[in-house]
Each structure stands twice: as structure tokens, then as C-alpha cells.
Design an enzyme around this catalytic site. Structure first.
Site, PDB file in Angstrom:
ATOM      1  N   VAL A 192       0.874  -1.313  -0.094  1.00  0.00           N
ATOM      2  CA  VAL A 192       0.025   0.090   0.056  1.00  0.00           C
ATOM      3  C   VAL A 192       0.904   1.232  -0.045  1.00  0.00           C
ATOM      4  CG1 VAL A 192      -0.210   0.188   2.618  1.00  0.00           C
ATOM      5  CG2 VAL A 192      -2.246   1.134   0.840  1.00  0.00           C
ATOM      6  N   TYR A 193       2.243   1.172   0.507  1.00  0.00           N
ATOM      7  CA  TYR A 193       2.867   2.388   0.283  1.00  0.00           C
ATOM      8  C   TYR A 193       3.126   2.811  -0.991  1.00  0.00           C
ATOM      9  CZ  TYR A 193       4.809   0.927   5.084  1.00  0.00           C
ATOM     10  OH  TYR A 193       4.715   0.381   6.377  1.00  0.00           O
ATOM     11  N   SER A 194       3.072   3.860  -1.562  1.00  0.00           N
ATOM     12  CA  SER A 194       2.306   5.325  -1.079  1.00  0.00           C
ATOM     13  C   SER A 194       1.081   5.598  -1.883  1.00  0.00           C
ATOM     14  CB  SER A 194       3.227   6.374  -1.285  1.00  0.00           C
ATOM     15  OG  SER A 194       3.798   6.546  -2.655  1.00  0.00           O
ATOM     16  N   GLY A 251       2.493   0.436  -4.009  1.00  0.00           N
ATOM     17  CA  GLY A 251       3.545  -0.387  -4.582  1.00  0.00           C
ATOM     18  C   GLY A 251       5.056   0.481  -4.979  1.00  0.00           C
ATOM     19  N   GLU A 252       4.803   1.858  -4.742  1.00  0.00           N
ATOM     20  CA  GLU A 252       5.710   2.721  -4.981  1.00  0.00           C
ATOM     21  C   GLU A 252       7.090   2.424  -4.601  1.00  0.00           C
ATOM     22  OE1 GLU A 252       2.132   4.625  -6.799  1.00  0.00           O
ATOM     23  OE2 GLU A 252       2.916   3.873  -4.789  1.00  0.00           O
TER      24      GLU A 252
END
Length: 160
Positions: free
Chosen positions: A96-98, A107-108
Site C-alpha cells: 500500500v505504500y504510497s 506499490g511505489e
């Protein structure tokens, strides 16, 4: 130096390293911690076993939630290089990041970590923890087996 002294230093280091700081200050903090925890060539870095049979990991973990959000890819690469070179090899991320950043899809952080693994060749030197379960779009949430399998495949693709 006894175990209580080491534990106190690790707790102090955790609070010191978790404060907002630049890459060079992070590396300096990790190196300072290593100097304090290595006596006569013997490391006193505390580790904990994950689960019953899992690997032993340092009690300090580098959070990757800022990769692609408040820390650029280039700065993330420098931070990861500095951390691993200084002995901190446990990194945390999540699918979930960012996602909370406008125009991001989640997924970043994993994508940046995957690029760094590929470029640096340090994948074998890192213990990576990632998470699943938070909202990632329509129908992409929860802890049902089918969704966890799909989330794992998505994370592995991002991590290259």
C-alpha cells in the site's frame, strides 16, 4: 557490557534513528550504533527470531514507507546503500505504500526497492518484510487466501 546495557543502547538508537533525518545523518547514526555495539570485534547487535523457525533479524528495521513519497528514488538508493553498508539489513515496506499520495496507486516503495535490488546487487544481503491487506483498489483488500496469493505475485513483480 551486559545485556541490559546493550538493550538500553538499542532503544536509544531506535529513537535516534527513527527521527526525521537525511541519508548521511542516518548512516552516521547507524555507524555510531555499530561502534557502540561492537566490542573487541564481537557484535552485540540484538536480533530476534521471526516466528518459530524464521530468520533472525536485527531489532532495528529501516522503514521504506517514504520511498516514492517524501524520499526520491535516488535518495532512497543512497539511504539503502548507506544502511546496508553500515550493517542495517532489515527493511520494511508494504504493497500500500504510497497509495495515499495523489496519482499514486500503491506499490511505489516496493518498486523502488526492486530497482535498487537490481542495480545494487545487494538483494542477498537484505531481509525484506512487506505487508498485505490494506485497500489497494476495488476488490483488492483483506486477508483471504486468494487475495494474499495475488498480492504476493504483485509484490514480487514490483520487487523484480
Amino acid at each position: 557490557m551486559n545485556a541490559d546495557h546493550v538493550e538500553a543502547m538499542v532503544l536509544l538508537a531506535k529513537s535516534h534513528l527513527c527521527a526525521p533525518r537525511g541519508v548521511s545523518r542516518l548512516a552516521a547514526g547507524i555507524k555510531q550504533l555499530n561502534r557502540q555495539l561492537i566490542i573487541g570485534g564481537e557484535s552485540f547487535m540484538q536480533k530476534r527470531k521471526l516466528g518459530f523457525a524464521g530468520p533472525e533479524v536485527p531489532v532495528l528495521c529501516l522503514g521504506g514507507n517514504v520511498y516514492g513519497w517524501t524520499l526520491s528514488e535516488a535518495d532512497a538508493f543512497r539511504q539503502l546503500d548507506a544502511a546496508v553498508d553500515a550493517g542495517l539489513n532489515f527493511v520494511d515496506t508494504a504493497d500500500v505504500y504510497s497509495r495515499w499520495v495523489p496519482e499514486h496507486k500503491g506499490g511505489e516503495s516496493e518498486t523502488i526497492l526492486g530497482k535498487w535490488f537490481s542495480k545494487s546487487g545487494k538483494r542477498k544481503d537484505v531481509i525484506l518484510a512487506t505487508k498485505v491487506g490494506m485497500e489497494m483498489g476495488e476488490g483488492k483488500k483483506g486477508l483471504k487466501a486468494a487475495y494474499i496469493r495475488q498480492a504476493i505475485e504483485d509484490s514480487l513483480r514490483r520487487l523484480q
